[in-house]
Scaffold this active site. Structure first.
Site, PDB file in Angstrom:
ATOM      1  CB  SER A  97      -0.920   0.024   1.231  1.00  0.00           C
ATOM      2  OG  SER A  97      -0.154   0.097   2.425  1.00  0.00           O
ATOM      3  CG  ASN A 150      -3.465   1.664   4.716  1.00  0.00           C
ATOM      4  OD1 ASN A 150      -4.146   1.201   5.619  1.00  0.00           O
ATOM      5  ND2 ASN A 150      -2.462   1.014   4.182  1.00  0.00           N
ATOM      6  CG  HIS A 168      -3.478  -3.030   0.571  1.00  0.00           C
ATOM      7  ND1 HIS A 168      -4.191  -2.079   1.258  1.00  0.00           N
ATOM      8  CD2 HIS A 168      -2.466  -3.405   1.407  1.00  0.00           C
ATOM      9  CE1 HIS A 168      -3.635  -1.887   2.433  1.00  0.00           C
ATOM     10  NE2 HIS A 168      -2.597  -2.685   2.542  1.00  0.00           N
ATOM     11  CD  GLU A 213      -7.436  -0.311   0.011  1.00  0.00           C
ATOM     12  OE1 GLU A 213      -8.074   0.703   0.330  1.00  0.00           O
ATOM     13  OE2 GLU A 213      -6.210  -0.445   0.199  1.00  0.00           O
TER      14      GLU A 213
END
Length: 299
Positions: free
Chosen positions: A119, A191, A140, A152
């Protein structure tokens, strides 16, 4: 259809991603340059899965069948000849990732999908090291991958629709929930949201407005978070967040993207959270929290 998977990197994320794929019926190879790391990964996976079986969360027979589908190797060339998907989960250093993908590009069949669990780095930063940016994306996963539902799926500017479709089918086969990013951005979705909360928590702490425990309590009891931002940083590893912010700062040059003074000081002192026994909180040898750490001189 993705049936044969290679996961590179046998740390907590890589090993659990490999296990998730094996549990879903894929033939999986976990690769690492360190044989000892692979042995430790197997021990950790067995302990995690034994706990889940004991709690009735997974049938013992399914776990054993999945372990039979999981193999371990230090020989990358041996396992890439007919692989459908490679998921990279090695150290968060861009030059190392680029070199790794350049090597994979020369070993894997043209049809193989290449993916990074990172990420910290967007797909295009790594895909340009290969001759197949159309078959490159980020997948991710979140820690712990055996439990967390979200994955993700991040496409780069040259990622082909067929690659995204194959990735989505794979993620759904794992029983995970895909979140698709149509355009790459550092940190992706989750994130970036989490980073905003962490930044505010650090700001409140360094400004002297509230302590670690008070901020975590507010996040849990007022916002409904399962754990507070400092508890989460300790769980995932303070060094992970530090490396992510460092990579973003190196990319953007924006001081706002640099790690905070508090996090930097903790990392420099080796206080990395639960895994080191000391972070924003202190822990005993079994990982149980024993108190709030003294952070004086770290703001």
């Amino acid at each position: 259809m993705i049936d044969k998977v290679l996961v590179a990197g046998s740390g907590a994320m890589g090993s659990q991603i490999a296990m998730v794929a094996a549990l879903a019926g894929c033939e999986v190879t976990l690769y690492d340059i360190d044989r000892g790391a692979l042995e430790r990964a197997l021990v950790d996976l067995r302990e995690r899965l034994d706990r889940q079986v004991a709690k009735g969360r997974r049938p013992a027979g399914k776990v054993e069948a999945a372990l039979d589908r999981l193999s371990f190797t230090t020989d990358l060339t041996e396992e890439t000849a007919d692989v459908d998907l490679v998921i990279e989960a090695i150290v968060e250093r861009l030059p190392l990732k680029r070199a790794f993908f350049a090597r994979l590009d020369g070993l894997c069949p043209a049809r193989t999908l290449l993916a990074s669990n990172s990420s910290s780095f967007v797909p295009s930063a790594m895909a340009s090291a290969t001759a197949r940016p159309d078959r490159f994306l980020n997948l991710h996963f979140f820690n712990p991958a055996l439990v967390m539902a979200c994955v993700e799926v991040v496409r780069g500017p040259l990622t082909a629709d067929v690659a995204v479709e194959a990735a989505l089918e794979f993620v759904e086969r794992l029983g995970k929930t895909p979140v698709v990013l149509d355009n790459e951005i550092p940190g992706f979705v989750a994130n970036r949201l989490l980073g905003a909360v962490r930044d505010e928590a650090i700001g409140l702490l360094e400004g002297g407005y509230a302590g670690v425990e008070a901020i975590d309590t507010a996040a849990r009891t007022a916002l409904g978070y399962p754990m507070g931002p400092f508890e989460l940083m300790d769980l995932t590893g303070i060094d992970i967040g530090y490396l992510t912010r460092t990579a973003r700062f190196e990319e953007t040059g924006d001081p706002a993207d640099a790690p905070s003074a508090t996090v930097t000081a903790l990392v420099e002192q080796g206080h990395l959270g639960r895994k080191s026994g000391h972070g924003f909180y202190t822990y005993d040898g079994a990982g149980n929290r024993t108190g709030t750490a003294d952070l004086k001189g770290q703001d």
